[in-house]
Design a protein around this motif. Structure first.
Motif, short mmCIF file in Angstrom:
data_model
loop_
_atom_site.label_atom_id
_atom_site.label_comp_id
_atom_site.label_asym_id
_atom_site.label_seq_id
_atom_site.Cartn_x
_atom_site.Cartn_y
_atom_site.Cartn_z
N LEU A 1 7.87 2.07 -8.68
CA LEU A 1 7.83 3.37 -8.03
C LEU A 1 8.28 4.48 -8.96
CD1 LEU A 1 7.54 5.24 -5.57
CD2 LEU A 1 9.83 4.52 -4.87
N VAL A 2 9.39 4.25 -9.66
CA VAL A 2 9.93 5.29 -10.53
C VAL A 2 8.99 5.58 -11.71
CG1 VAL A 2 11.87 5.88 -12.04
CG2 VAL A 2 12.29 4.85 -9.80
N ARG A 3 8.25 4.57 -12.17
CA ARG A 3 7.24 4.83 -13.20
C ARG A 3 6.15 5.75 -12.66
NH1 ARG A 3 7.90 -0.71 -14.43
NH2 ARG A 3 6.03 -1.23 -13.19
N ALA A 4 5.75 5.51 -11.42
CA ALA A 4 4.70 6.34 -10.82
C ALA A 4 5.22 7.71 -10.41
CB ALA A 4 4.11 5.62 -9.60
N ARG A 5 6.50 7.77 -10.00
CA ARG A 5 7.11 9.02 -9.55
C ARG A 5 8.46 9.20 -10.23
NH1 ARG A 5 5.88 11.34 -4.57
NH2 ARG A 5 7.59 12.71 -5.14
N PRO A 6 8.47 9.68 -11.48
CA PRO A 6 9.75 9.82 -12.20
C PRO A 6 10.73 10.77 -11.54
CG PRO A 6 7.87 9.99 -13.71
CD PRO A 6 7.32 10.03 -12.33
N ASP A 7 10.26 11.60 -10.62
CA ASP A 7 11.14 12.54 -9.94
C ASP A 7 11.99 11.87 -8.86
OD1 ASP A 7 8.46 12.28 -8.74
OD2 ASP A 7 9.26 13.56 -7.15
N ARG B 1 0.81 -1.23 0.00
CA ARG B 1 0.00 0.00 0.00
C ARG B 1 0.84 1.28 0.00
NH1 ARG B 1 -3.62 -2.14 5.14
NH2 ARG B 1 -4.71 -3.84 4.05
N ILE B 2 2.14 1.15 -0.07
CA ILE B 2 2.99 2.31 0.19
C ILE B 2 2.99 3.32 -0.95
CG2 ILE B 2 5.19 1.45 -0.69
CD1 ILE B 2 6.44 2.54 1.98
N LEU B 3 2.59 2.93 -2.15
CA LEU B 3 2.49 3.92 -3.23
C LEU B 3 1.53 5.05 -2.85
CD1 LEU B 3 2.47 1.99 -6.63
CD2 LEU B 3 4.19 3.60 -5.79
N ASP B 4 0.49 4.73 -2.09
CA ASP B 4 -0.44 5.77 -1.64
C ASP B 4 0.25 6.77 -0.74
OD1 ASP B 4 -2.47 4.52 -3.03
OD2 ASP B 4 -3.21 3.41 -1.29
N GLN B 5 1.23 6.32 0.04
CA GLN B 5 1.97 7.22 0.91
C GLN B 5 2.92 8.10 0.10
OE1 GLN B 5 1.23 7.34 4.23
NE2 GLN B 5 -0.31 5.79 3.71
N TYR B 6 3.58 7.53 -0.89
CA TYR B 6 4.46 8.33 -1.75
C TYR B 6 3.69 9.45 -2.45
CZ TYR B 6 8.60 5.28 -1.48
OH TYR B 6 9.71 4.59 -1.07
N ALA B 7 2.43 9.20 -2.78
CA ALA B 7 1.63 10.21 -3.49
C ALA B 7 1.41 11.46 -2.66
CB ALA B 7 0.29 9.61 -3.90
N LYS B 8 1.61 11.35 -1.34
CA LYS B 8 1.40 12.49 -0.44
C LYS B 8 2.68 13.28 -0.19
CE LYS B 8 -2.02 9.69 2.05
NZ LYS B 8 -2.34 9.05 3.35
N ILE B 9 3.81 12.82 -0.74
CA ILE B 9 5.11 13.40 -0.44
C ILE B 9 5.57 14.26 -1.61
CG2 ILE B 9 7.53 12.89 0.04
CD1 ILE B 9 6.58 10.28 1.35
N GLU B 10 5.89 15.51 -1.32
CA GLU B 10 6.39 16.42 -2.35
C GLU B 10 7.89 16.67 -2.20
OE1 GLU B 10 4.09 19.97 -2.23
OE2 GLU B 10 2.23 18.98 -2.88
N GLN B 11 8.46 16.30 -1.08
CA GLN B 11 9.89 16.53 -0.85
C GLN B 11 10.72 15.60 -1.74
OE1 GLN B 11 7.64 15.72 1.44
NE2 GLN B 11 7.84 16.96 3.29
N PRO B 12 12.00 15.97 -1.99
CA PRO B 12 12.88 15.10 -2.77
C PRO B 12 13.06 13.74 -2.09
CG PRO B 12 13.83 17.29 -2.53
CD PRO B 12 12.66 17.24 -1.61
N VAL B 13 13.09 12.70 -2.90
CA VAL B 13 13.29 11.34 -2.41
C VAL B 13 14.42 10.70 -3.20
CG1 VAL B 13 12.27 9.05 -2.09
CG2 VAL B 13 10.84 11.10 -1.80
#
Length: 268
Positions: free
Chosen positions: A226-232, A183-195
């Motif tokens: 994860l990188v596909r969902a969050r390319p940043d 379920r952790i992709l839902d948590q990443y969606a709430k994070i705007e800071q650099p990862v």
């Protein structure tokens, strides 16, 4: 709490939820909070901590039941997450810290950043917080993992490393982490800071037999997902197994030092 000018650690305890958490702080520079993983203590991370203190004001601690922190009546992801939150609330940092987590500690870092978006400046996740596309532990793995948990609990008792978790605790947390990571992709969606992720290429070791090939493929697939969902999100891979935080501490410290600008942004 203040940092001593001789760079020796300042130590304190944080009391919450019926446990006492042992905290230490030393170094100079940008604030950094390091969260250990399961069956891992501040003492185990001493090489990495020493390297990070050259460039950072480092706060680290022992999770409940680990190191100099007290044992507890329960060990769960939410309980450990409470330990991290209590430490961050207790220390007085001049600005939001870079939050670094190893293994389980990486998952705790992601969940804390998602819940408290202004509390951290960025995340470095070392071999954890992986959004696995399927469970790491299948029914076929349980017997082997149960035996590994027994061996780990016995090793901890015999080594005097002050880890209080039983084999049953370790097994239950392993199974819980599969649920958390699903379920952790839902948590990443709430994070705007650099990862920035620092991952092992062979989390289960280099053997071509048994569970290792599947687990290594699954580990890579989770990061790619994860990188596909969050390319940043940046990912660095080390030729190592899950012990990378012990075997590759200088590499990890270098990535943390060079991979983030002082303002918390990634270096392009």
């Amino acid at each position: 709490m203040t940092v001593r000018s001789d760079n020796a650690p300042t130590r304190l305890t944080v009391r919450h939820d019926g446990v006492t958490i042992a905290v230490s702080r030393a170094g100079r520079g940008r604030p950094l909070v390091l969260c250990p993983g399961l069956n891992c203590t501040q003492a185990d991370l001493s090489e990495l901590i020493g390297l990070l203190r050259r460039d950072h004001d480092v706060v680290t601690f022992d999770l409940r039941g680990h190191g100099f922190s007290s044992a507890a009546g329960r060990y769960s992801f939410d309980a450990f997450l409470g330990d991290l939150a209590a430490v961050l609330a207790a220390v007085r940092l001049p600005s939001a810290p870079l939050l670094v987590g190893y293994s389980l500690g990486a998952d705790l870092a992601v969940h804390h950043a998602a819940a408290c978006p202004d509390a951290v400046a960025g995340l470095v996740l070392i071999d954890g917080a992986n959004p696995l596309p399927e469970p790491f532990l299948t029914d076929a793995d349980l017997a082997e993992f149960r035996a590994m948990a027994r061996d780990e609990a016995e090793r901890q008792r015999n080594s005097g490393r002050q880890v209080s978790l039983s084999a049953e605790d370790i097994l239950a947390l392993g199974l819980e982490m599969d649920v958390v990571r699903a379920r952790i992709l839902d948590q990443y969606a709430k994070i705007e800071q650099p990862v920035h992720m620092i991952m092992s290429r062979a989390i289960a070791g280099g053997s071509g037999a048994g569970r290792a090939p599947r687990h290594n493929r699954l580990w890579r697939a989770g990061v790619e997902r994860l990188v596909r969902a969050r390319p940043d999100i940046a990912a660095s891979w080390l030729e190592a197994d899950h012990r990378l935080v012990f075997t590759h501490a200088p590499d990890i410290a270098g990535i943390i030092r060079d991979g983030h600008r002082p303002d918390g942004g990634p270096v392009s």
